[in-house]
Design a protein around this motif. Sequence first.
Motif, PDB file in Angstrom:
ATOM      1  N   GLY A  86      29.806  30.015  43.114  1.00 61.09           N
ATOM      2  CA  GLY A  86      30.508  30.455  41.701  1.00 61.09           C
ATOM      3  C   GLY A  86      29.424  31.686  41.401  1.00 61.09           C
ATOM      4  O   GLY A  86      29.738  32.286  40.366  1.00 61.09           O
ATOM      5  N   ALA A  87      28.601  32.112  42.092  1.00 64.09           N
ATOM      6  CA  ALA A  87      27.742  33.293  41.558  1.00 64.09           C
ATOM      7  C   ALA A  87      28.491  34.671  42.192  1.00 64.09           C
ATOM      8  O   ALA A  87      28.823  34.631  43.448  1.00 64.09           O
ATOM      9  N   PRO A  88      28.565  35.541  41.438  1.00 65.03           N
ATOM     10  CA  PRO A  88      29.253  36.885  41.652  1.00 65.03           C
ATOM     11  C   PRO A  88      28.690  37.586  42.818  1.00 65.03           C
ATOM     12  O   PRO A  88      27.398  37.749  42.991  1.00 65.03           O
ATOM     13  N   GLN A  89      29.287  37.932  43.798  1.00 62.29           N
ATOM     14  CA  GLN A  89      28.610  38.626  45.109  1.00 62.29           C
ATOM     15  C   GLN A  89      29.203  40.181  44.960  1.00 62.29           C
ATOM     16  O   GLN A  89      30.234  40.213  44.675  1.00 62.29           O
ATOM     17  N   ALA A  90      28.459  40.948  45.664  1.00 60.44           N
ATOM     18  CA  ALA A  90      28.911  42.352  45.761  1.00 60.44           C
ATOM     19  C   ALA A  90      29.612  42.572  46.634  1.00 60.44           C
ATOM     20  O   ALA A  90      29.529  42.027  47.838  1.00 60.44           O
ATOM     21  N   PRO A  91      30.956  43.297  46.492  1.00 61.37           N
ATOM     22  CA  PRO A  91      31.711  43.766  47.574  1.00 61.37           C
ATOM     23  C   PRO A  91      31.246  44.253  48.846  1.00 61.37           C
ATOM     24  O   PRO A  91      30.069  44.941  48.654  1.00 61.37           O
ATOM     25  N   VAL A  92      31.670  44.073  49.990  1.00 63.27           N
ATOM     26  CA  VAL A  92      31.168  44.520  51.468  1.00 63.27           C
ATOM     27  C   VAL A  92      32.355  45.362  51.961  1.00 63.27           C
ATOM     28  O   VAL A  92      33.354  44.990  52.179  1.00 63.27           O
ATOM     29  N   PRO A  93      32.046  46.808  51.808  1.00 64.53           N
ATOM     30  CA  PRO A  93      32.939  47.689  52.293  1.00 64.53           C
ATOM     31  C   PRO A  93      33.504  47.386  53.614  1.00 64.53           C
ATOM     32  O   PRO A  93      32.765  46.848  54.718  1.00 64.53           O
ATOM     33  N   GLY A  94      34.814  47.500  54.085  1.00 62.42           N
ATOM     34  CA  GLY A  94      35.398  47.129  55.515  1.00 62.42           C
ATOM     35  C   GLY A  94      35.574  45.464  55.661  1.00 62.42           C
ATOM     36  O   GLY A  94      36.178  45.303  56.612  1.00 62.42           O
ATOM     37  N   LYS A 142      39.183  38.024  41.544  1.00 61.01           N
ATOM     38  CA  LYS A 142      37.700  38.167  41.498  1.00 61.01           C
ATOM     39  C   LYS A 142      36.811  37.146  40.657  1.00 61.01           C
ATOM     40  O   LYS A 142      35.510  37.234  40.750  1.00 61.01           O
ATOM     41  N   TRP A 143      37.539  36.141  40.194  1.00 59.80           N
ATOM     42  CA  TRP A 143      36.832  35.016  39.558  1.00 59.80           C
ATOM     43  C   TRP A 143      36.114  34.277  40.388  1.00 59.80           C
ATOM     44  O   TRP A 143      36.293  33.615  41.383  1.00 59.80           O
ATOM     45  N   SER A 144      34.605  34.464  40.425  1.00 57.68           N
ATOM     46  CA  SER A 144      33.777  33.778  41.067  1.00 57.68           C
ATOM     47  C   SER A 144      33.625  32.181  40.981  1.00 57.68           C
ATOM     48  O   SER A 144      33.642  31.380  41.701  1.00 57.68           O
ATOM     49  N   ALA A 145      33.386  31.964  39.744  1.00 55.70           N
ATOM     50  CA  ALA A 145      33.526  30.455  39.179  1.00 55.70           C
ATOM     51  C   ALA A 145      34.707  30.099  38.905  1.00 55.70           C
ATOM     52  O   ALA A 145      35.282  30.345  38.036  1.00 55.70           O
ATOM     53  N   ASP A 146      35.447  29.605  39.810  1.00 58.16           N
ATOM     54  CA  ASP A 146      37.087  29.277  39.743  1.00 58.16           C
ATOM     55  C   ASP A 146      37.236  27.807  39.585  1.00 58.16           C
ATOM     56  O   ASP A 146      36.088  26.914  39.699  1.00 58.16           O
ATOM     57  N   VAL A 147      38.442  27.540  39.297  1.00 57.93           N
ATOM     58  CA  VAL A 147      38.845  25.913  38.888  1.00 57.93           C
ATOM     59  C   VAL A 147      39.783  25.511  39.687  1.00 57.93           C
ATOM     60  O   VAL A 147      40.855  26.339  40.113  1.00 57.93           O
ATOM     61  N   LYS A 148      39.653  24.194  40.591  1.00 57.02           N
ATOM     62  CA  LYS A 148      40.504  23.713  41.343  1.00 57.02           C
ATOM     63  C   LYS A 148      40.356  22.272  41.182  1.00 57.02           C
ATOM     64  O   LYS A 148      39.399  21.716  40.688  1.00 57.02           O
TER      65      LYS A 148
END
Length: 496
Positions: A191-199, A41-47
């Motif tokens: 990187g910005a959190p997004q609202a989950p989408v059902p389904g 669930k981390w939106s701003a992740d590291v690679k």
Amino acid sequence: MISWAVGVDYENVSCVKITYGDRDPRTILDSERSAFLYNSKWSADVKVQLSITPLTYYSSTGGDGNYFVRTTTGSNRLYASNAYFGGLLYGLPLFDLKPIHFSTGRFLDGKTVLSTRGYGDRGGRWRTSAAGVNGGIWYKDWDPPDTSAPTYWSYGVYVLQELNDSNSSTGRRAGLVIWRLPGDETPIIGGAPQAPVPGQDVIQITKDWCRAAKPGFDVKMATETQLAFDSSKLPPKVIAAADIAVPAGVSSYDLGMPLPAGSAPDVYFYTAGDALYFPTNPTEFEKGAEYWIDGQYLYFSNPSGACRARFIVIAGEGDAPTSGNNDVWRQLTINGEDVVQFLRPGAGPSPSFRDIVLDSRWPSLQILAEGYLPVGNGAQQHVVPINAAGMFPIVKYMTVHGGYSDGLGTSWSKAIKPPVVSRLGLYRTGWQSIEDGGDSTYCRVTSTEARFFTFRGAPVWKWYPTAQAFDQNTPSYEYDDNPIIGIRYYVFGIPA
């Protein structure tokens, strides 16, 4: 002991989570960051975009903008366009300059080195740069003075290689570690959190796929930056992290397993008993060590006095992938430790580092804080509140610079550089008039804040040009011709 879950959590969001202990990862609050070895669930992740890769040296200068790498006539200045690396997401990426000794393969960055200048070597500078290796400028709109074959690159990097001779006892080559993160004020893509989408289908772990999307994205249609993990884009594997004493002489640290080629130690030296600083604390004495990996050991060769080193070691992908029909995830015991692994589909029963997407032994880097700080003139302090409780923090940042022209025809419109720490002094009856250099920056870290120090407008050198200047105590000064205008920072953390 570790626990892991694939499915919905307390927010009814589909995700993949790995935690310490026997607590159910589906019920632990996401805000308890120190509990997680991994959280999709981390939106701003590291690679990591690239591991240790010495740039290929081209002796010919006959190219134009179609050449990915150029050198200047009769010199060891090397310029590489972004196209050389392939697939960069950002024009000015976060990167590390890793000078590598030709003959020994040792890393030379991070040491504080004394250089002297002027009459009687009475001007001194203690600076974090390995002797003979400079550069490390990533530029925008690079335009050199080449009238016969004009070259213009939107983005590229410049490094200085002392010698192109693998048999030399003194030659250095510049290696780079490039992170999939911006090195200027550009926002993190996805990187910005997004609202989950059902389904939505968020997780796809089958015999053909091992991937998960960030909340708000469908895993089957997600782009590279919308995926939390994917077997084709592996998160960095932090094989080891420690804060240790480094005595004078040669010492070693057991990493627990042999590492593949391309593994990247990220090492920061600082003074024992002092606060924690990145890239180091400012001192008017030399400190630090050369370091290298041999098998399962990280070695240090420290000619100066004892100091401390904080480091993480990221495994490279030098091992070839294996082939077989192994499960995409598996649970096993390794050296008495319960382990869960998520693997590349088609991996063999003894997977290589390149096959492993996630491994509960190796926590993923989290971003505890990130942002951009504008920098003005004078000695300034910039405070970033953080919550590093229960975490092992590492600070990485770039200094951002404006447009520049050297007066000889080379120019660029913007640049980023790895930070340097610099202290200046004059020698009379001992070193005195000690001050921070105008190009110097550093960050002091506690569990609650990251405090950045900048000194724009101060000299970057001071010295006595002649005996008369020394007698009259009238030093000369040099100033930064492309001074800092900002800091792009990241505070990374892994569970302590």
